[in-house]
Design a protein around this motif. Sequence first.
Motif, PDB file in Angstrom:
ATOM      1  N   VAL A   1     -47.683 -69.768 -20.518  1.00 51.14           N
ATOM      2  CA  VAL A   1     -46.333 -70.248 -20.817  1.00 51.14           C
ATOM      3  C   VAL A   1     -45.985 -71.279 -19.756  1.00 51.14           C
ATOM      4  CG1 VAL A   1     -43.908 -69.571 -20.884  1.00 51.14           C
ATOM      5  CG2 VAL A   1     -45.649 -68.049 -21.813  1.00 51.14           C
ATOM      6  N   ILE A   2     -45.493 -72.436 -20.176  1.00 53.56           N
ATOM      7  CA  ILE A   2     -45.037 -73.449 -19.228  1.00 53.56           C
ATOM      8  C   ILE A   2     -43.525 -73.530 -19.358  1.00 53.56           C
ATOM      9  CG2 ILE A   2     -45.135 -75.869 -18.538  1.00 53.56           C
ATOM     10  CD1 ILE A   2     -48.005 -75.927 -19.599  1.00 53.56           C
ATOM     11  N   ALA A   3     -42.844 -73.308 -18.236  1.00 56.14           N
ATOM     12  CA  ALA A   3     -41.379 -73.265 -18.240  1.00 56.14           C
ATOM     13  C   ALA A   3     -40.833 -74.200 -17.160  1.00 56.14           C
ATOM     14  CB  ALA A   3     -40.898 -71.840 -17.981  1.00 56.14           C
ATOM     15  N   PRO A   4     -39.629 -74.731 -17.384  1.00 64.37           N
ATOM     16  CA  PRO A   4     -39.040 -75.627 -16.399  1.00 64.37           C
ATOM     17  C   PRO A   4     -38.526 -74.922 -15.143  1.00 64.37           C
ATOM     18  CG  PRO A   4     -37.574 -75.394 -18.283  1.00 64.37           C
ATOM     19  CD  PRO A   4     -38.832 -74.652 -18.607  1.00 64.37           C
ATOM     20  N   SER A   5     -38.190 -73.637 -15.250  1.00 63.31           N
ATOM     21  CA  SER A   5     -37.678 -72.911 -14.078  1.00 63.31           C
ATOM     22  C   SER A   5     -37.999 -71.428 -14.203  1.00 63.31           C
ATOM     23  CB  SER A   5     -36.170 -73.103 -13.941  1.00 63.31           C
ATOM     24  OG  SER A   5     -35.491 -72.380 -14.941  1.00 63.31           O
ATOM     25  N   LEU A   6     -37.962 -70.746 -13.081  1.00 63.76           N
ATOM     26  CA  LEU A   6     -38.220 -69.307 -13.076  1.00 63.76           C
ATOM     27  C   LEU A   6     -37.154 -68.560 -13.862  1.00 63.76           C
ATOM     28  CD1 LEU A   6     -40.159 -67.187 -12.017  1.00 63.76           C
ATOM     29  CD2 LEU A   6     -38.792 -67.052  -9.942  1.00 63.76           C
ATOM     30  N   ASP A   7     -35.931 -69.058 -13.858  1.00 62.87           N
ATOM     31  CA  ASP A   7     -34.844 -68.424 -14.621  1.00 62.87           C
ATOM     32  C   ASP A   7     -35.184 -68.313 -16.109  1.00 62.87           C
ATOM     33  OD1 ASP A   7     -33.276 -68.067 -12.377  1.00 62.87           O
ATOM     34  OD2 ASP A   7     -32.172 -69.936 -12.679  1.00 62.87           O
ATOM     35  N   ASP A   8     -35.960 -69.278 -16.615  1.00 68.30           N
ATOM     36  CA  ASP A   8     -36.325 -69.257 -18.029  1.00 68.30           C
ATOM     37  C   ASP A   8     -37.300 -68.137 -18.379  1.00 68.30           C
ATOM     38  OD1 ASP A   8     -34.762 -71.497 -18.798  1.00 68.30           O
ATOM     39  OD2 ASP A   8     -36.255 -72.807 -17.867  1.00 68.30           O
ATOM     40  N   LEU A   9     -37.898 -67.513 -17.355  1.00 64.14           N
ATOM     41  CA  LEU A   9     -38.856 -66.432 -17.610  1.00 64.14           C
ATOM     42  C   LEU A   9     -38.247 -65.049 -17.461  1.00 64.14           C
ATOM     43  CD1 LEU A   9     -42.123 -67.681 -15.924  1.00 64.14           C
ATOM     44  CD2 LEU A   9     -41.550 -67.628 -18.329  1.00 64.14           C
ATOM     45  N   PHE A  10     -37.081 -64.946 -16.863  1.00 65.44           N
ATOM     46  CA  PHE A  10     -36.470 -63.632 -16.701  1.00 65.44           C
ATOM     47  C   PHE A  10     -36.216 -63.027 -18.069  1.00 65.44           C
ATOM     48  CE2 PHE A  10     -34.606 -64.971 -12.412  1.00 65.44           C
ATOM     49  CZ  PHE A  10     -35.621 -64.338 -11.723  1.00 65.44           C
ATOM     50  N   GLY A  11     -36.398 -61.745 -18.152  1.00 67.01           N
ATOM     51  CA  GLY A  11     -36.191 -61.055 -19.414  1.00 67.01           C
ATOM     52  C   GLY A  11     -36.524 -59.602 -19.252  1.00 67.01           C
ATOM     53  N   PRO A  12     -37.532 -59.137 -19.991  1.00 64.68           N
ATOM     54  CA  PRO A  12     -37.824 -57.710 -19.984  1.00 64.68           C
ATOM     55  C   PRO A  12     -38.482 -57.205 -18.696  1.00 64.68           C
ATOM     56  CG  PRO A  12     -39.400 -58.859 -21.344  1.00 64.68           C
ATOM     57  CD  PRO A  12     -38.353 -59.865 -20.929  1.00 64.68           C
ATOM     58  N   GLN A  13     -38.820 -58.097 -17.763  1.00 70.08           N
ATOM     59  CA  GLN A  13     -39.461 -57.648 -16.538  1.00 70.08           C
ATOM     60  C   GLN A  13     -38.469 -56.864 -15.689  1.00 70.08           C
ATOM     61  OE1 GLN A  13     -39.550 -60.931 -17.488  1.00 70.08           O
ATOM     62  NE2 GLN A  13     -41.559 -60.777 -18.403  1.00 70.08           N
ATOM     63  N   ASP A  14     -38.873 -55.683 -15.269  1.00 72.19           N
ATOM     64  CA  ASP A  14     -38.033 -54.835 -14.431  1.00 72.19           C
ATOM     65  C   ASP A  14     -38.314 -55.035 -12.957  1.00 72.19           C
ATOM     66  OD1 ASP A  14     -36.828 -53.577 -16.626  1.00 72.19           O
ATOM     67  OD2 ASP A  14     -38.480 -52.157 -16.781  1.00 72.19           O
ATOM     68  N   PHE A  15     -39.429 -55.613 -12.639  1.00 73.66           N
ATOM     69  CA  PHE A  15     -39.870 -55.680 -11.257  1.00 73.66           C
ATOM     70  C   PHE A  15     -40.504 -57.033 -11.004  1.00 73.66           C
ATOM     71  CE2 PHE A  15     -43.076 -54.405  -7.975  1.00 73.66           C
ATOM     72  CZ  PHE A  15     -42.171 -53.987  -7.006  1.00 73.66           C
ATOM     73  N   LEU A  16     -39.993 -57.768 -10.048  1.00 74.82           N
ATOM     74  CA  LEU A  16     -40.532 -59.080  -9.708  1.00 74.82           C
ATOM     75  C   LEU A  16     -40.981 -59.074  -8.263  1.00 74.82           C
ATOM     76  CD1 LEU A  16     -37.762 -61.322 -11.287  1.00 74.82           C
ATOM     77  CD2 LEU A  16     -40.016 -60.848 -12.233  1.00 74.82           C
ATOM     78  N   ILE A  17     -42.135 -59.649  -8.005  1.00 76.68           N
ATOM     79  CA  ILE A  17     -42.646 -59.803  -6.649  1.00 76.68           C
ATOM     80  C   ILE A  17     -42.894 -61.288  -6.428  1.00 76.68           C
ATOM     81  CG2 ILE A  17     -44.531 -59.275  -5.050  1.00 76.68           C
ATOM     82  CD1 ILE A  17     -45.044 -56.739  -6.681  1.00 76.68           C
ATOM     83  N   GLY A  18     -42.464 -61.807  -5.311  1.00 74.02           N
ATOM     84  CA  GLY A  18     -42.646 -63.222  -5.040  1.00 74.02           C
ATOM     85  C   GLY A  18     -43.440 -63.465  -3.767  1.00 74.02           C
ATOM     86  N   PHE A  19     -44.245 -64.498  -3.798  1.00 69.69           N
ATOM     87  CA  PHE A  19     -44.999 -64.939  -2.626  1.00 69.69           C
ATOM     88  C   PHE A  19     -44.763 -66.429  -2.482  1.00 69.69           C
ATOM     89  CE2 PHE A  19     -47.300 -61.363  -4.396  1.00 69.69           C
ATOM     90  CZ  PHE A  19     -47.451 -60.544  -3.288  1.00 69.69           C
ATOM     91  N   SER A  20     -44.846 -66.905  -1.273  1.00 72.03           N
ATOM     92  CA  SER A  20     -44.578 -68.314  -1.043  1.00 72.03           C
ATOM     93  C   SER A  20     -45.611 -68.899  -0.083  1.00 72.03           C
ATOM     94  CB  SER A  20     -43.169 -68.478  -0.454  1.00 72.03           C
ATOM     95  OG  SER A  20     -42.901 -69.829  -0.222  1.00 72.03           O
ATOM     96  N   ASN A  21     -45.789 -70.169  -0.197  1.00 70.65           N
ATOM     97  CA  ASN A  21     -46.641 -70.917   0.703  1.00 70.65           C
ATOM     98  C   ASN A  21     -45.734 -71.536   1.756  1.00 70.65           C
ATOM     99  OD1 ASN A  21     -48.274 -72.792   1.959  1.00 70.65           O
ATOM    100  ND2 ASN A  21     -48.981 -73.732   0.088  1.00 70.65           N
ATOM    101  N   ARG A  22     -46.237 -71.661   2.940  1.00 66.87           N
ATOM    102  CA  ARG A  22     -45.448 -72.359   3.954  1.00 66.87           C
ATOM    103  C   ARG A  22     -45.352 -73.832   3.566  1.00 66.87           C
ATOM    104  NH1 ARG A  22     -49.462 -74.994   6.305  1.00 66.87           N
ATOM    105  NH2 ARG A  22     -51.393 -73.976   6.830  1.00 66.87           N
ATOM    106  N   GLY A  23     -44.331 -74.506   4.044  1.00 64.66           N
ATOM    107  CA  GLY A  23     -44.130 -75.918   3.706  1.00 64.66           C
ATOM    108  C   GLY A  23     -45.265 -76.788   4.193  1.00 64.66           C
ATOM    109  N   ARG A  24     -45.551 -77.799   3.441  1.00 63.76           N
ATOM    110  CA  ARG A  24     -46.600 -78.759   3.829  1.00 63.76           C
ATOM    111  C   ARG A  24     -45.957 -79.976   4.454  1.00 63.76           C
ATOM    112  NH1 ARG A  24     -50.431 -78.575  -1.493  1.00 63.76           N
ATOM    113  NH2 ARG A  24     -50.571 -76.336  -1.530  1.00 63.76           N
TER     114      ARG A  24
END
Length: 92
Positions: A68-91
């Motif tokens: 799925v290609i979406a313009p923002s993470l908000d567009d993917l929120f829905g039935p997921q009960d649990f979200l985990i996020g990871f980030s890269n340090r700035g380049r």
Amino acid sequence: MSNSENVKKSCIVALCRTSLPENIGASARACSVMGIDQLALINPLCDTKSPRVQALASHAFDIVEQAVIAPSLDDLFGPQDFLIGFSNRGRE
């Protein structure tokens, strides 16, 4: 279906603003190894159909093709009960 199979089927791996095609391919391959078949690409900054994506995805390129290609993470929120996020340090 076992609990672990249910968890795998409800998981979505989401990559946000991916700038390197290799990261998409490697993520698809990792998903395949873990039994996760859902990949979401949020506002990708690279060509998602690049030969470099396909090279690293290897036999998991079907996961990229079905992503799925979406313009923002908000567009993917829905039935997921649990979200985990990871980030890269700035380049720089």
